[in-house]
Design an enzyme around this catalytic site. Structure first.
Site, PDB file in Angstrom:
ATOM      1  N   CYS A 159       8.510  -6.430 -15.212  1.00 45.40           N
ATOM      2  CA  CYS A 159       8.002  -7.594 -15.942  1.00 45.40           C
ATOM      3  C   CYS A 159       8.679  -8.846 -15.385  1.00 45.40           C
ATOM      4  O   CYS A 159       9.617  -8.767 -14.620  1.00 45.40           O
ATOM      5  CB  CYS A 159       8.338  -7.479 -17.413  1.00 45.40           C
ATOM      6  SG  CYS A 159       7.816  -5.920 -18.112  1.00 45.40           S
ATOM      7  N   ARG A 175       4.597 -10.342  -9.910  1.00 49.18           N
ATOM      8  CA  ARG A 175       5.316  -9.138 -10.342  1.00 49.18           C
ATOM      9  C   ARG A 175       4.401  -8.215 -11.146  1.00 49.18           C
ATOM     10  O   ARG A 175       4.812  -7.139 -11.556  1.00 49.18           O
ATOM     11  CB  ARG A 175       6.527  -9.521 -11.206  1.00 49.18           C
ATOM     12  CG  ARG A 175       7.614 -10.237 -10.437  1.00 49.18           C
ATOM     13  CD  ARG A 175       8.698 -10.727 -11.359  1.00 49.18           C
ATOM     14  NE  ARG A 175       9.554  -9.681 -11.866  1.00 49.18           N
ATOM     15  CZ  ARG A 175      10.691  -9.297 -11.306  1.00 49.18           C
ATOM     16  NH1 ARG A 175      11.101  -9.860 -10.216  1.00 49.18           N
ATOM     17  NH2 ARG A 175      11.419  -8.344 -11.839  1.00 49.18           N
ATOM     18  N   TRP A 215       4.367  -5.919 -17.644  1.00 51.00           N
ATOM     19  CA  TRP A 215       3.780  -4.807 -16.877  1.00 51.00           C
ATOM     20  C   TRP A 215       4.159  -3.598 -17.706  1.00 51.00           C
ATOM     21  O   TRP A 215       5.309  -3.167 -17.697  1.00 51.00           O
ATOM     22  CB  TRP A 215       4.380  -4.790 -15.479  1.00 51.00           C
ATOM     23  CG  TRP A 215       4.006  -3.615 -14.653  1.00 51.00           C
ATOM     24  CD1 TRP A 215       4.712  -2.451 -14.474  1.00 51.00           C
ATOM     25  CD2 TRP A 215       2.831  -3.473 -13.845  1.00 51.00           C
ATOM     26  NE1 TRP A 215       4.050  -1.614 -13.631  1.00 51.00           N
ATOM     27  CE2 TRP A 215       2.896  -2.209 -13.221  1.00 51.00           C
ATOM     28  CE3 TRP A 215       1.726  -4.285 -13.598  1.00 51.00           C
ATOM     29  CZ2 TRP A 215       1.911  -1.744 -12.368  1.00 51.00           C
ATOM     30  CZ3 TRP A 215       0.748  -3.813 -12.732  1.00 51.00           C
ATOM     31  CH2 TRP A 215       0.840  -2.558 -12.124  1.00 51.00           C
ATOM     32  N   ASN A 258      12.948  -7.088 -19.701  1.00 50.27           N
ATOM     33  CA  ASN A 258      12.419  -6.375 -18.542  1.00 50.27           C
ATOM     34  C   ASN A 258      13.250  -5.113 -18.408  1.00 50.27           C
ATOM     35  O   ASN A 258      14.473  -5.188 -18.466  1.00 50.27           O
ATOM     36  CB  ASN A 258      12.571  -7.276 -17.307  1.00 50.27           C
ATOM     37  CG  ASN A 258      12.218  -6.569 -16.019  1.00 50.27           C
ATOM     38  OD1 ASN A 258      11.457  -5.606 -16.028  1.00 50.27           O
ATOM     39  ND2 ASN A 258      12.755  -7.051 -14.913  1.00 50.27           N
ATOM     40  N   GLY A 259      12.610  -3.944 -18.267  1.00 46.61           N
ATOM     41  CA  GLY A 259      13.367  -2.708 -18.102  1.00 46.61           C
ATOM     42  C   GLY A 259      12.950  -1.656 -19.111  1.00 46.61           C
ATOM     43  O   GLY A 259      11.864  -1.732 -19.693  1.00 46.61           O
ATOM     44  N   GLU A 270       1.195  12.140   5.790  1.00 45.62           N
ATOM     45  CA  GLU A 270       1.443  10.816   5.226  1.00 45.62           C
ATOM     46  C   GLU A 270       1.973   9.854   6.301  1.00 45.62           C
ATOM     47  O   GLU A 270       1.562   8.694   6.370  1.00 45.62           O
ATOM     48  CB  GLU A 270       2.428  10.942   4.046  1.00 45.62           C
ATOM     49  CG  GLU A 270       2.912   9.651   3.437  1.00 45.62           C
ATOM     50  CD  GLU A 270       1.802   8.743   2.894  1.00 45.62           C
ATOM     51  OE1 GLU A 270       0.640   9.175   2.804  1.00 45.62           O
ATOM     52  OE2 GLU A 270       2.116   7.580   2.596  1.00 45.62           O
ATOM     53  N   LYS A 278       0.104   6.449   7.368  1.00 43.58           N
ATOM     54  CA  LYS A 278       0.755   5.130   7.299  1.00 43.58           C
ATOM     55  C   LYS A 278       0.605   4.427   8.638  1.00 43.58           C
ATOM     56  O   LYS A 278       0.287   3.252   8.698  1.00 43.58           O
ATOM     57  CB  LYS A 278       2.224   5.337   6.964  1.00 43.58           C
ATOM     58  CG  LYS A 278       2.909   4.635   5.899  1.00 43.58           C
ATOM     59  CD  LYS A 278       2.445   4.412   4.527  1.00 43.58           C
ATOM     60  CE  LYS A 278       1.077   4.685   4.091  1.00 43.58           C
ATOM     61  NZ  LYS A 278       0.878   5.069   2.723  1.00 43.58           N
ATOM     62  N   GLU A 323      -3.148   3.348   9.319  1.00 42.62           N
ATOM     63  CA  GLU A 323      -3.758   2.305   8.484  1.00 42.62           C
ATOM     64  C   GLU A 323      -3.147   0.928   8.706  1.00 42.62           C
ATOM     65  O   GLU A 323      -3.831  -0.071   8.527  1.00 42.62           O
ATOM     66  CB  GLU A 323      -3.752   2.684   7.000  1.00 42.62           C
ATOM     67  CG  GLU A 323      -2.401   2.765   6.361  1.00 42.62           C
ATOM     68  CD  GLU A 323      -2.474   3.201   4.901  1.00 42.62           C
ATOM     69  OE1 GLU A 323      -3.485   2.953   4.237  1.00 42.62           O
ATOM     70  OE2 GLU A 323      -1.484   3.783   4.436  1.00 42.62           O
ATOM     71  N   HIS A 382      -3.176  25.952  18.144  1.00 43.80           N
ATOM     72  CA  HIS A 382      -4.578  26.324  17.913  1.00 43.80           C
ATOM     73  C   HIS A 382      -5.538  25.200  18.276  1.00 43.80           C
ATOM     74  O   HIS A 382      -6.670  25.192  17.810  1.00 43.80           O
ATOM     75  CB  HIS A 382      -4.771  26.737  16.452  1.00 43.80           C
ATOM     76  CG  HIS A 382      -3.964  27.946  16.084  1.00 43.80           C
ATOM     77  ND1 HIS A 382      -4.245  29.205  16.558  1.00 43.80           N
ATOM     78  CD2 HIS A 382      -2.851  28.075  15.325  1.00 43.80           C
ATOM     79  CE1 HIS A 382      -3.356  30.056  16.092  1.00 43.80           C
ATOM     80  NE2 HIS A 382      -2.487  29.390  15.343  1.00 43.80           N
ATOM     81  N   LYS A 390      -6.909  -2.349  -1.945  1.00 39.07           N
ATOM     82  CA  LYS A 390      -5.799  -1.729  -2.671  1.00 39.07           C
ATOM     83  C   LYS A 390      -6.306  -0.662  -3.631  1.00 39.07           C
ATOM     84  O   LYS A 390      -5.671   0.350  -3.851  1.00 39.07           O
ATOM     85  CB  LYS A 390      -5.013  -2.814  -3.439  1.00 39.07           C
ATOM     86  CG  LYS A 390      -3.778  -2.290  -4.144  1.00 39.07           C
ATOM     87  CD  LYS A 390      -2.739  -1.797  -3.154  1.00 39.07           C
ATOM     88  CE  LYS A 390      -1.606  -1.012  -3.776  1.00 39.07           C
ATOM     89  NZ  LYS A 390      -0.943  -0.120  -2.831  1.00 39.07           N
TER      90      LYS A 390
HETATM   91  C1  F6R Z   1      -2.751   4.653   1.653  1.00 38.13           C
HETATM   92  C2  F6R Z   1      -3.318   4.328   0.362  1.00 38.13           C
HETATM   93  C3  F6R Z   1      -4.548   5.046  -0.073  1.00 38.13           C
HETATM   94  C4  F6R Z   1      -4.449   5.384  -1.568  1.00 38.13           C
HETATM   95  C5  F6R Z   1      -5.772   5.986  -2.060  1.00 38.13           C
HETATM   96  C6  F6R Z   1      -5.686   6.410  -3.515  1.00 38.13           C
HETATM   97  O1  F6R Z   1      -1.597   3.909   1.907  1.00 38.13           O
HETATM   98  O2  F6R Z   1      -2.823   3.478  -0.335  1.00 38.13           O
HETATM   99  O3  F6R Z   1      -4.778   6.181   0.679  1.00 38.13           O
HETATM  100  O4  F6R Z   1      -3.392   6.291  -1.751  1.00 38.13           O
HETATM  101  O5  F6R Z   1      -6.796   5.039  -1.926  1.00 38.13           O
HETATM  102  O6  F6R Z   1      -5.352   5.348  -4.343  1.00 38.13           O
HETATM  103  P1  F6R Z   1      -4.743   5.581  -5.769  1.00 38.13           P
HETATM  104  O7  F6R Z   1      -3.413   6.198  -5.607  1.00 38.13           O
HETATM  105  O8  F6R Z   1      -4.690   4.208  -6.381  1.00 38.13           O
HETATM  106  O9  F6R Z   1      -5.690   6.480  -6.496  1.00 38.13           O
END
Ligand code: F6R
Length: 609
Positions: free
Chosen positions: A2, A27, A74, A98-99, A482, A486, A489, A505, A604
């Protein structure tokens, strides 16, 4: 995560607080509010949603006063609602927080016996009542803060005021940031320096246990034992944008560095050494319901799906129960053999991912019990679940998921411990031992973060390459996936994650001197096998970047770069290994001049199919 703001001076507090809250909006927020002492009374305005809603409420019912506090929330305890929004009040006291207050239930019961009535579902409200109780016992606001902080357990930054002392603003912290600043006419406090910068560039960061008493003319800080303490001021030359990022060049790096805190926050208040148990009151599912579940399913997308795969290895090894892991978009269009009473775990940072939500609805139709692991409180997924285990990572702003992933894995550890204890496959001693291991994770991550320069030099050597192969085995196979995700992307380099044993394989055909291979090789029962895979890679002249457990020498001879990771139980290795891979992807992307916070074509939150 928060945002807190406070002001005391000679101007109208309202406009200063609102301007400050705007600078804290990054935030994250689901509601906001301010309190001002107006004509000897605490007056509060609170609204759900964007700050403009609060501004509208203030247009309809303006507030005037020279002292005030404000908050962007938040949510952690209690859904986003006006009642749960801060400030909270009690008998002439108003506070923002906050916390997380871990012992709020015990305190709440005690305060209810003392006659205090609770209006919200928050843990914060206990602080307002506790301060009011100590003031009722004859203490000043400062002394009430001192007495209250001796009783509060958890993490907090708190700012408060009291109608009986309308010329003092008091604040304290423990585990959450709080910074104060002043000019000739006024004093300010906030969760970070961003809202202070229009007023001053000289600030003091409070230390844990400090209590600051601010008036228009003076600032006094006392330490945890109540004696006056000297704290040096620091000059901050950041502009507002740099300040939002905490001095980091972008949100992604900031969020990578926030992981020790996010892990701690996700664990906080959710375990008991006495019972060797994870204490998960928000789970929404009884032990009986969990025991009755015939099968376990985990469904998620992208990075969250990788966390789900880690969960499979974890649950199957630790609690000896089979787990089916699916990608959201696949689950919804096949005929999954899910049955009434099965436990369906959905994992999502945003809680709004369309494919994950569709899978949840499908599972619910078939009678499964839905437990979600979510970062955003009150999101659609959280609302549609029978139980929610929130990751407490704060808002994740950068598009690529980093701290949300480690938070999800930590939530899975807690769940595994809980299931292991209720299924009696883990003893009291086992439970305590695992808790110790969980609590050691933040410092292992710190250790990796401190050695960022080594990872940067690896990135410098490899950032011009066009393809990468990531290899891992066992619970680190999802981490190879993963790491590759990373990299692709945010750097736009093609990268594949593979189970190391699968290399022969097919992918081995790709290996030559232009295909760097990133290998994850913690010291576990599969280590020797991974070394053998690497021999095959080396024989084909591929550059090798090895991430290994501390103390490993064997791979040093084979690899072009070796990065050592603090040793841990193999089931816990995914977290520090992931952080190292995040840093690698980050630095490669920066060297390639990509806007890491907003990589092309990505959003996002993927709310469409
Ligand atoms: C990769 C990334 C995406 C999300 C995916 C699911 O860095 O951010 O692969 O992990 O779109 O999103 P959430 O977790 O919000 O359901």
């Amino acid at each position: 995560m928060c945002g807190i703001i406070g002001y005391i001076g000679h101007d109208n507090a309202t406009s200063i607080l609102i301007a400050g809250l705007k600078r804290l909006e990054y935030r994250g927020y689901d509601s906001a509010g301010i309190a001002v002492i107006q004509n000897g009374q605490i007056e509060v305005r609170r609204s759900v949603g964007k700050l403009t809603n609060l501004e509208q409420a203030l247009q309809q019912a303006p507030l005037y006063g020279n002292i005030g506090i404000g908050h962007t929330r938040w949510a952690t305890h209690g859904k986003p609602s006006e009642q749960n929004a801060h400030p909270h009040r009690s008998n002439g006291v108003a506070i923002v927080h906050n916390g997380i207050i871990e012992n709020y239930l015990t305190l709440k019961q005690r305060l209810q016996k003392e006659g205090f009535v609770f209006d919200s579902e928050t843990d914060t409200e206990v602080i307002a009542h506790l301060l009011a109780l100590h003031i009722r016992d004859g203490r000043s606001l400062h002394d009430a803060f001192l007495a209250a902080t001796r009783e509060l357990q958890g993490s907090y930054a708190i700012a408060g005021m009291y109608v009986g002392e309308p010329e003092t603003l008091v604040a304290t912290r423990s585990g959450c940031p709080l910074v104060i600043g002043r000019n000739e006419k006024a004093a300010f406090l906030a969760s970070d320096v961003t809202p202070l910068l229009p007023h001053t560039h000289e600030v003091v960061f409070l230390e844990d246990g400090d209590i600051a008493v601010l008036t228009a003319q003076s600032t006094t800080i006392t330490g945890a034992e109540g004696r006056v303490a000297e704290r040096k001021s620091v000059r901050i030359d950041w502009d507002a944008e740099a300040a939002e990022k905490g001095g980091y060049p972008d949100f992604m790096l900031k969020e990578i560095h926030e992981q020790p805190q996010a892990i701690l926050d996700t664990l906080r208040g959710r375990y008991s050494y006495e019972t060797g148990e994870a204490d998960l009151p928000d789970l929404g599912l009884t032990s009986q319901e969990l025991l009755e579940a015939k099968r376990m399913w985990i469904v998620a997308c992208g990075t969250s799906w990788h966390a789900g795969l880690v969960g499979k290895y974890l649950f199957e090894e630790l609690i000896r129960k089979p787990v089916q892991v699916d990608i959201g978009s696949e689950f919804r269009y096949r005929q999954p053999m899910i049955q009434a009473g099965d436990l369906f775990i959905a994992i999502s940072q945003s809680g709004e991912t369309a494919d994950t939500l569709a899978a949840v609805r499908e599972a619910r139709l078939r009678g499964a019990r839905i437990l979600s692991i979510v970062n955003v409180v009150g999101s659609t997924l959280a609302r549609e679940s029978d139980g929610v285990l929130y990751t407490r990572c704060g808002p994740e702003i950068s598009v690529a998921s980093t701290k949300a992933f480690t938070g999800q894995v930590v939530a899975l550890y807690l769940l595994a411990l809980h299931l292991g204890r209720i299924r009696q496959v883990l003893s009291l001693e086992d439970g305590r031992w695992w808790l110790d291991q969980f609590m050691a994770l933040p410092s292992k991550v710190e250790h990796v973060l401190k050695r960022e320069a080594e990872i940067l030099s690896m990135a410098k050597r490899f950032y011009t390459m066009r393809n990468f192969l990531y290899l891992g085995r066992g619970i680190n196979y999802p981490i190879a996936l993963e790491g590759a995700l990373k990299l692709k992307e945010i750097s736009y380099i093609h990268a594949e994650g593979y189970a190391a044993g699968e290399m022969k394989h097919g992918p081995i055909a790709l290996i030559d001197e232009d295909m760097p291979v990133v290998v994850l090789a913690p010291r576990d029962q599969l280590y020797e096998k991974t070394v053998n895979n690497l021999m095959e890679v080396k024989a084909r002249k591929a550059p090798v970047i090895a991430f290994v457990s501390e103390g490993e020498r064997e791979l040093g001879a084979l690899a072009d770069f070796v990065f050592t990771i603090p040793s841990s139980h193999p089931l816990l290795s995914p977290i520090p290994f992931t952080v190292a891979l995040q840093l690698f992807a980050y630095h490669v992307a920066i060297l390639r001049q990509v806007d890491v916070d907003r990589p092309r074509n990505l959003a996002k939150s993927v709310t469409v199919e």
